[in-house]
Design a protein around this motif. Structure first.
Motif, PDB file in Angstrom:
ATOM      1  N   THR A  61       0.831  -1.327   0.094  1.00 39.38           N
ATOM      2  CA  THR A  61       0.042  -0.127   0.020  1.00 39.38           C
ATOM      3  C   THR A  61       0.803   1.347   0.035  1.00 39.38           C
ATOM      4  OG1 THR A  61      -0.234  -0.176   2.363  1.00 39.38           O
ATOM      5  CG2 THR A  61      -1.848  -1.093   1.113  1.00 39.38           C
ATOM      6  N   ALA A 110       2.498   4.829  -0.106  1.00 43.01           N
ATOM      7  CA  ALA A 110       1.924   6.142   0.070  1.00 43.01           C
ATOM      8  C   ALA A 110       3.204   6.972   0.465  1.00 43.01           C
ATOM      9  CB  ALA A 110       0.959   6.005   1.379  1.00 43.01           C
ATOM     10  N   ASN A 167       2.260   3.395   6.476  1.00 41.00           N
ATOM     11  CA  ASN A 167       1.118   3.322   5.286  1.00 41.00           C
ATOM     12  C   ASN A 167       0.105   2.661   5.805  1.00 41.00           C
ATOM     13  OD1 ASN A 167       1.786   0.354   4.757  1.00 41.00           O
ATOM     14  ND2 ASN A 167       3.947   1.295   4.705  1.00 41.00           N
ATOM     15  N   PRO A 168      -0.742   2.572   4.920  1.00 37.99           N
ATOM     16  CA  PRO A 168      -2.253   2.329   5.481  1.00 37.99           C
ATOM     17  C   PRO A 168      -2.411   0.871   5.893  1.00 37.99           C
ATOM     18  CG  PRO A 168      -2.463   3.569   3.098  1.00 37.99           C
ATOM     19  CD  PRO A 168      -1.270   3.311   3.433  1.00 37.99           C
ATOM     20  N   SER A 169      -1.795  -0.098   5.310  1.00 36.56           N
ATOM     21  CA  SER A 169      -1.840  -1.618   5.730  1.00 36.56           C
ATOM     22  C   SER A 169      -0.725  -1.988   6.792  1.00 36.56           C
ATOM     23  CB  SER A 169      -1.546  -2.514   4.729  1.00 36.56           C
ATOM     24  OG  SER A 169      -0.471  -2.398   4.332  1.00 36.56           O
ATOM     25  N   ASN A 192      -8.891  -4.125   5.772  1.00 34.27           N
ATOM     26  CA  ASN A 192      -7.882  -3.073   5.269  1.00 34.27           C
ATOM     27  C   ASN A 192      -7.670  -3.293   3.743  1.00 34.27           C
ATOM     28  OD1 ASN A 192      -4.808  -2.483   5.130  1.00 34.27           O
ATOM     29  ND2 ASN A 192      -6.062  -0.759   5.920  1.00 34.27           N
ATOM     30  N   GLU A 216      -9.966  -2.718   1.135  1.00 37.81           N
ATOM     31  CA  GLU A 216     -10.057  -1.134   0.785  1.00 37.81           C
ATOM     32  C   GLU A 216      -8.870  -0.897  -0.278  1.00 37.81           C
ATOM     33  OE1 GLU A 216      -9.656   3.110   2.822  1.00 37.81           O
ATOM     34  OE2 GLU A 216      -9.864   1.347   4.169  1.00 37.81           O
ATOM     35  N   HIS A 217      -7.621  -1.354   0.052  1.00 33.29           N
ATOM     36  CA  HIS A 217      -6.545  -0.987  -0.727  1.00 33.29           C
ATOM     37  C   HIS A 217      -6.216  -1.928  -1.592  1.00 33.29           C
ATOM     38  CE1 HIS A 217      -5.973   2.609   1.838  1.00 33.29           C
ATOM     39  NE2 HIS A 217      -6.154   1.748   2.924  1.00 33.29           N
TER      40      HIS A 217
END
Length: 477
Positions: A156, A158, A179-181, A246, A249-250
């Motif tokens: 993910t 970013a 990062n998101p994950s 999660n 989502e990504h």
């Protein structure tokens, strides 16, 4: 013959082979380091010799595990330069510093205190030795922090930008690291390491309980392992659910492959088992629970779940491998939860140490954590394909301009070397696990004991005999 092989495929096989070996040892190192810290802490707190005996028993296994983890980890960086030089060039400005932080904050910490932990029991004070053990345990978790930050960024990405050369460059380090994950992946992996270690320890304890039911050390290690299974396995299931949401989502294509959903739809079933057929775009002989797939992924009976039909075929991961690896991981997770619940029932009935059938089951579950970790990494890495940096850098664009024969030869060399080196290491670990942690286990020698053993100083018996036969001088203050 070698000229007809695909260099990209061989490079992927080589990396998959080496990382599959590598991930086992850090997982055990993380769990064993924390377990050793708990054992030494209990010894210092209670003064019970059995905890010290268990510490000395498991520290030998930890030392071999840690060493094999370091050696196998070196191969990872070697391959980045040989087989994945384009990937290293493109992502180096971001991943290079992250890997450097891991060395500076984790590996130096572990290496600095590891010697004290392994050989300093009779050379430094109890407090300093326990501090060294804690630092090694903390170092393993910090190492996991940075390595998983690297892997999560690849999953993910970013906080990046591109320079004129097409390289990823840092734009926001906080967004890169966190990062998101990353939070979900870190907690999930650390808990997996603890569970993996718990079931290895539990299997060893069960083995020695079957041989000697009254073995105090075996009872303690078995009891501690079952507490870990009963408490952490259900928590891991909850963490895994959050991690899955999660990922939806990504990385929705990965989830579609995990669930075997070739078509987007509402009220999707949960496919328990089946044979994915990517050519036909369906799962043959599927065993399903209606609407449960949508409920789990969207928390709604009629929630829409994306299918692989949202992406072109060239962007699909290997669906059968991801599909089955996910089910192996989840299935083992449920078995771990069931084992923990069974241990609570037996503990309540005061039969935890008088249940040979359960002890045999725990022995069978001994390698289950290792299998689950491997299956989870297959889902993570194969599910990310066909990208090395998800959605931005394809695997086919990351490989080095190297011929297939060169990759094939190095792959064969790795297979032979790993079979010999790691085969010997695993053999020693299993041999050590087969020994009972009895009170007769020899103690670690202090420096003066070693000099006596080496013949440099007379032992106590010889000293006593010498003092009886030779007049001793008197010294006055």
């Amino acid at each position: 013959m070698l000229e007809n092989l695909d260099a990209l495929l061989l490079a992927r096989i080589q990396f998959g082979f080496t990382i599959a070996f590598h991930i086992i040892f850090p997982a055990l190192s993380i769990g064993l380091a924390s377990y050793l810290a708990v054992l030494e802490g209990l010894w210092l707190w209670t003064g019970r010799e059995v905890y010290l005996r268990l510490f000395k028993y498991w520290i030998k296994i930890f030392a071999v595990t840690f060493g094999m983890g370091v050696v196998s980890g070196v191969v990872m960086s070697y391959q980045f330069g040989t087989n994945w030089s384009v990937f290293s060039d493109k992502t180096g400005p971001i991943l290079g510093p992250l890997m450097g932080y891991e060395v500076l904050t984790a590996f130096f910490l572990e290496a600095g205190f590891l010697g004290v932990m392994l050989f300093g029991m009779n050379r430094v004070g109890k407090g300093l030795h326990y501090f060294a053990t804690l630092m090694v345990a903390v170092g393993t978790v910090i190492s996991a922090f940075w390595i998983l930050s690297v892997n999560s960024w690849m999953q993910t990405p970013a906080g990046y930008a591109f320079n004129a050369a097409g390289q990823f460059v840092p734009d926001d380090w906080w967004a890169i690291v966190f990062n998101p994950s990353f939070p979900y992946r870190l907690v999930h992996m650390v808990l997996a390491a603890y569970l993996t270690t718990a079931f290895v320890v539990g299997a060893v304890g069960a083995y020695h309980l079957l041989r000697e039911r009254g073995n105090e050390a075996a009872r303690i290690m078995f009891s501690m392992a079952m507490w870990m299974a009963a408490i952490v396995a259900p928590i891991q299931a909850v963490v895994g659910d959050f991690h899955g949401l999660n990922t939806l989502e990504h990385q929705p294509a990965k989830v579609a492959a995990m669930e075997g959903h070739y078509e987007t739809g509402r009220g999707m079933p949960l496919i328990l088992f089946g044979l994915p057929d990517s050519e036909a775009g369906e799962v043959d002989y599927s065993l399903e629970i209606p609407r449960l797939g949508s409920l789990i992924l969207t928390h709604s009976w009629d929630g829409e779940v994306p299918g692989l039909d949202n992406w072109s075929r060239e962007d699909w991961p290997n669906v059968p491998v991801v599909f089955w690896s996910f089910r192996v991981m989840v299935g083992i997770g449920f078995l771990m939860i069931g084992t923990g619940l069974a241990s609570l029932y037996l503990r309540w009935r005061h039969r935890l140490y008088q249940a040979p059938g359960f002890h045999r089951w725990v022995m069978l579950m001994g390698p289950s954590g290792i299998v689950a970790v491997l299956a989870g990494w297959f889902v993570t890495e194969i599910g990310r394909q066909p990208y090395t940096v998800y959605g931005l850098l394809r695997t086919s664009e990351s490989v080095s301009p190297i011929g297939a024969p060169g990759v094939a030869i190095s792959l064969l060399a790795f297979i032979v070397a790993y079979a010999i080196i790691f085969g010997a290491g695993v053999y020693y670990m299993l041999k050590q696990m087969g020994k009972s942690p009895t009170p007769e286990e020899p103690e670690t020698q202090a420096p003066e004991d070693f000099t006596r053993t080496a013949g440099l100083m007379p032992g106590p018996a010889l000293q006593q005999k010498h003092s009886q036969s030779v007049p001793q001088p008197e010294y006055k203050e």
